[in-house]
Design an enzyme around this catalytic site. Structure first.
Site, PDB file in Angstrom:
ATOM      1  N   ASP A 218      -0.552   0.404   3.929  1.00 13.80           N
ATOM      2  CA  ASP A 218      -0.064   0.971   2.670  1.00 13.80           C
ATOM      3  C   ASP A 218      -0.861   2.223   2.308  1.00 13.80           C
ATOM      4  OD1 ASP A 218       1.669   1.096   0.530  1.00 13.80           O
ATOM      5  OD2 ASP A 218       0.492  -0.249  -0.738  1.00 13.80           O
ATOM      6  N   LYS A 220      -1.281   5.745   1.162  1.00 14.69           N
ATOM      7  CA  LYS A 220      -0.535   6.705   0.345  1.00 14.69           C
ATOM      8  C   LYS A 220      -1.512   7.345  -0.633  1.00 14.69           C
ATOM      9  CE  LYS A 220       0.813   3.044  -2.895  1.00 14.69           C
ATOM     10  NZ  LYS A 220       1.929   2.332  -3.549  1.00 14.69           N
ATOM     11  N   ASN A 223      -3.302   5.263  -3.265  1.00 19.76           N
ATOM     12  CA  ASN A 223      -4.324   4.345  -2.764  1.00 19.76           C
ATOM     13  C   ASN A 223      -5.536   5.066  -2.198  1.00 19.76           C
ATOM     14  OD1 ASN A 223      -2.902   2.104  -3.522  1.00 19.76           O
ATOM     15  ND2 ASN A 223      -2.017   1.731  -1.500  1.00 19.76           N
TER      16      ASN A 223
END
Length: 267
Positions: A218, A220, A223
């Site tokens: 995840d 991105k 994050n």
């Protein structure tokens, strides 16, 4: 842990989680669901609740840790989350004071808290146990903490502590007020020198994780946090996996807005 960015995006996992038949009663919602088993965190939430104009009477549930931990076997609702989420003494929880809400997503709520003993600010992710079991994400939740405990890198958001209360799991990390997406939205196009630095640090982090057999799944801008010197801190290992060499993960997961059309359709 969930990202400490205030910007929320849609997350999903496939296949659909199974319902857990031994969970009774409705799922607690909102701020009130965080009162139970949190020490003085509960008082802070009550104050925030009142500031938002909710004047209904507050009846906090009694604290769980009235007996010593030597009186095992512990109830199943506690033992399921061990050893990644140990029980903590009430006095440890009473050292935390809520400063505000950082983010609220489908997997939990992230609070900005002050540790009065250390005189330091942390981000505290609070996840209802019922929600973990209903969504069949117990293994993933424990693996998130297990992975964060074994990694140590200057460009990774490190785990500070994790524990459980009567109805909630708690994951505490260092607090950073800025993420890469918020910075990009505020300043627009990054200078080329900054892009090179961000890319180099992110590649170093991913190479480090892959050498350990860890996939993040995840990555991105939301994050990727920034410390006070402008260096990256990769965060939110909620979808990460630890795989043996040569193994693959087949679950479609991540953030919908960052996926191509074929991935969204399962193609």
């Amino acid at each position: 842990m969930g990202a400490v960015s205030c910007r929320q995006r849609q997350h999903f996992r496939v296949p659909t989680p199974r319902k857990c038949g031994n969970i009774q009663g409705p799922l607690a919602r909102g701020w009130k669901s965080l009162w139970c088993g949190v020490g003085t965190i509960r008082s802070g939430l009550e104050e925030l609740w009142e500031l938002q104009g909710h004047q209904e009477p507050l009846r906090p549930a009694p604290l769980l840790l009235e007996k010593t931990l030597s009186e095992w076997p512990v109830p199943q609702f506690i033992s399921l989350f061990l050893p990644e989420f140990p029980m903590r003494p009430v006095r440890r929880q009473q050292q935390l004071k809520i400063l505000g809400l950082v983010a609220k997503g489908s997997f939990g709520t992230v609070l900005k808290v002050l540790d009065c003993a250390q005189k330091a600010v942390f981000a505290l992710k609070v996840v209802p146990k019922v929600k973990v079991l209903q969504r069949d994400t117990l293994r993933q939740c424990k693996e998130e903490v297990s992975i964060q405990r074994q990694i140590n890198h200057p460009f990774i958001h490190s785990l500070g502590d994790s524990w459980q209360g009567k109805r909630h799991l708690f994951i505490m990390c260092s607090y950073y007020c800025t993420d890469l997406y918020s910075l990009w939205a505020a300043v627009g196009c990054f200078p080329e020198a900054s892009v090179r630095l961000f890319a180099a640090e992110l590649v170093l982090v991913l190479c480090y994780l892959h050498d350990l057999g860890i996939i993040h799944r995840d990555v991105k801008m939301e994050n990727i946090l920034l410390d006070d010197r402008g260096h990256l801190k990769l965060t939110d290992f909620g979808l990460s996996r630890h795989l043996p060499q040569g193994a693959r993960a087949y679950t479609i997961c991540g953030t919908l807005q960052y996926m191509g059309e074929r991935a969204k359709d399962g193609g």
